[in-house]
Design an enzyme around this catalytic site. Structure first.
Site, PDB file in Angstrom:
ATOM      1  N   GLN A 105      -8.780  -5.544  -0.208  1.00 14.33           N
ATOM      2  CA  GLN A 105      -8.192  -6.638   0.557  1.00 14.33           C
ATOM      3  C   GLN A 105      -9.236  -7.368   1.384  1.00 14.33           C
ATOM      4  O   GLN A 105     -10.191  -6.774   1.884  1.00 14.33           O
ATOM      5  CB  GLN A 105      -7.085  -6.088   1.473  1.00 14.33           C
ATOM      6  N   GLN A 106      -9.022  -8.661   1.527  1.00 12.07           N
ATOM      7  CA  GLN A 106      -9.890  -9.496   2.356  1.00 12.07           C
ATOM      8  C   GLN A 106      -9.985  -8.916   3.770  1.00 12.07           C
ATOM      9  O   GLN A 106      -8.974  -8.583   4.379  1.00 12.07           O
ATOM     10  CB  GLN A 106      -9.325 -10.919   2.410  1.00 12.07           C
ATOM     11  N   SER A 107     -11.196  -8.812   4.276  1.00  8.16           N
ATOM     12  CA  SER A 107     -11.424  -8.215   5.585  1.00  8.16           C
ATOM     13  C   SER A 107     -11.309  -9.250   6.700  1.00  8.16           C
ATOM     14  O   SER A 107     -11.911 -10.322   6.630  1.00  8.16           O
ATOM     15  CB  SER A 107     -12.820  -7.577   5.644  1.00  8.16           C
TER      16      SER A 107
ATOM     17  N   ARG B  23     -12.390  -8.420   9.540  1.00  9.64           N
ATOM     18  CA  ARG B  23     -13.553  -8.089  10.359  1.00  9.64           C
ATOM     19  C   ARG B  23     -14.746  -8.958   9.974  1.00  9.64           C
ATOM     20  O   ARG B  23     -15.479  -9.445  10.833  1.00  9.64           O
ATOM     21  CB  ARG B  23     -13.907  -6.613  10.182  1.00  9.64           C
TER      22      ARG B  23
ATOM     23  N   VAL C 268       0.809  -1.219   0.000  1.00  9.57           N
ATOM     24  CA  VAL C 268       0.000   0.000   0.000  1.00  9.57           C
ATOM     25  C   VAL C 268       0.843   1.270   0.000  1.00  9.57           C
ATOM     26  O   VAL C 268       0.307   2.377  -0.085  1.00  9.57           O
ATOM     27  CB  VAL C 268      -0.988   0.025   1.189  1.00  9.57           C
TER      28      VAL C 268
ATOM     29  N   ARG D  35      10.425  -3.553  -6.760  1.00  7.11           N
ATOM     30  CA  ARG D  35      10.070  -4.807  -6.088  1.00  7.11           C
ATOM     31  C   ARG D  35      10.624  -6.061  -6.748  1.00  7.11           C
ATOM     32  O   ARG D  35      10.591  -7.137  -6.139  1.00  7.11           O
ATOM     33  CB  ARG D  35       8.552  -4.900  -5.964  1.00  7.11           C
TER      34      ARG D  35
ATOM     35  N   ARG E 133       2.326   2.693 -16.167  1.00  8.73           N
ATOM     36  CA  ARG E 133       3.416   3.540 -15.672  1.00  8.73           C
ATOM     37  C   ARG E 133       3.763   3.198 -14.230  1.00  8.73           C
ATOM     38  O   ARG E 133       4.940   3.100 -13.873  1.00  8.73           O
ATOM     39  CB  ARG E 133       3.022   5.016 -15.790  1.00  8.73           C
TER      40      ARG E 133
ATOM     41  N   HIS F 276       2.555   1.943  -2.437  1.00  7.64           N
ATOM     42  CA  HIS F 276       2.443   2.344  -3.848  1.00  7.64           C
ATOM     43  C   HIS F 276       1.088   3.031  -4.014  1.00  7.64           C
ATOM     44  O   HIS F 276       0.062   2.397  -4.245  1.00  7.64           O
ATOM     45  CB  HIS F 276       2.586   1.115  -4.750  1.00  7.64           C
TER      46      HIS F 276
END
Length: 219
Positions: free
Chosen positions: A84-86, A88, A75, A165, A156, A77
């Site tokens: 994203q999978q929660s 909660r 994140v 990375r 880009r 970037h």
């Protein structure tokens, strides 16, 4: 880890080439796109540093079974979109975590690692059994806990992402993900991503004394 391309701009090389050429032509991109030579045109325009034209190409990936340690790096970037999978709304009652290679290769370290993970998940399930909401029980869960995430970036930003990375000095897990994404991108848009990857692919390493000394030759 599983990386899958969900969607991308179709014929991205040609579209970006037409967009770039339209900046120097009286003709709009709609009139240029069919008869343009993507490789010659795009290589010239991008080589001039006109990278904004490849922002017209967008790629969406599904990434499965990576750690929260990876997504905390991801994140950073900011020119990207993430879903994203929660923890909660999704119960993490089954132990699922990433084990670093250095731990896997050390029997004693692996026993310690797995033992701690088993303890964490046992405590997590006990909290849930006591009626503690998943959103509170999740505070026990480690950075190594697996998650699924959807990532969307334009070309880009992907070039920038791969530059950082896919470097040997990047953290191993995000490097493995980056390498998988890069290989997929090269298949669907070989012109845009022809020289994509860490800086050592294109020339000398910019890391100075921190260089690993081993240029990537496998991408």
């Amino acid at each position: 880890m599983k990386v899958k391309l969900l969607a991308c701009t179709q014929d991205a090389d040609r579209i970006c080439a037409a967009a770039g050429n339209s900046c120097y032509s009286e003709r709009p991109s709609a009139d240029i796109v069919e008869d343009i030579d993507p490789e010659r045109t795009l290589s010239r325009i991008v080589g001039m540093g006109h990278h904004s034209v490849i922002e017209h190409a967008v790629f969406t990936f599904s990434v499965e079974g990576v750690s929260r340690a990876l997504t905390h790096q991801l994140v950073r970037h900011r020119m990207a979109s993430f879903s994203q999978q929660s923890q909660r709304y999704v119960s993490m009652d089954k132990a699922a975590y990433v084990t670093p290679h250095t731990v896997e290769d050390n029997k004693e370290a692996l026993e310690i690692y797995d033992s701690v993970m088993d303890t964490i998940w046992e405590a997590y399930k006990k909290l849930e059994a006591l009626g503690i909401p998943a959103e509170d029980a999740r505070y026990l869960l480690p950075n190594g806990c697996t998650t699924n995430i959807t990532i969307t970036m334009n070309a880009r930003e992907l070039l920038h992402f791969f530059s950082l990375r896919s470097c040997n000095r990047a953290q191993w897990e995000i490097r493995e993900m980056s390498d998988q994404m890069l290989r997929i991108c090269k298949e669907v848009s070989p012109i845009i991503f022809k020289n994509a990857g860490p800086p050592c692919i294109r020339g000398p390493c910019p890391e100075g004394k921190k260089t690993c000394g081993h240029p990537r030759t496998d991408l």
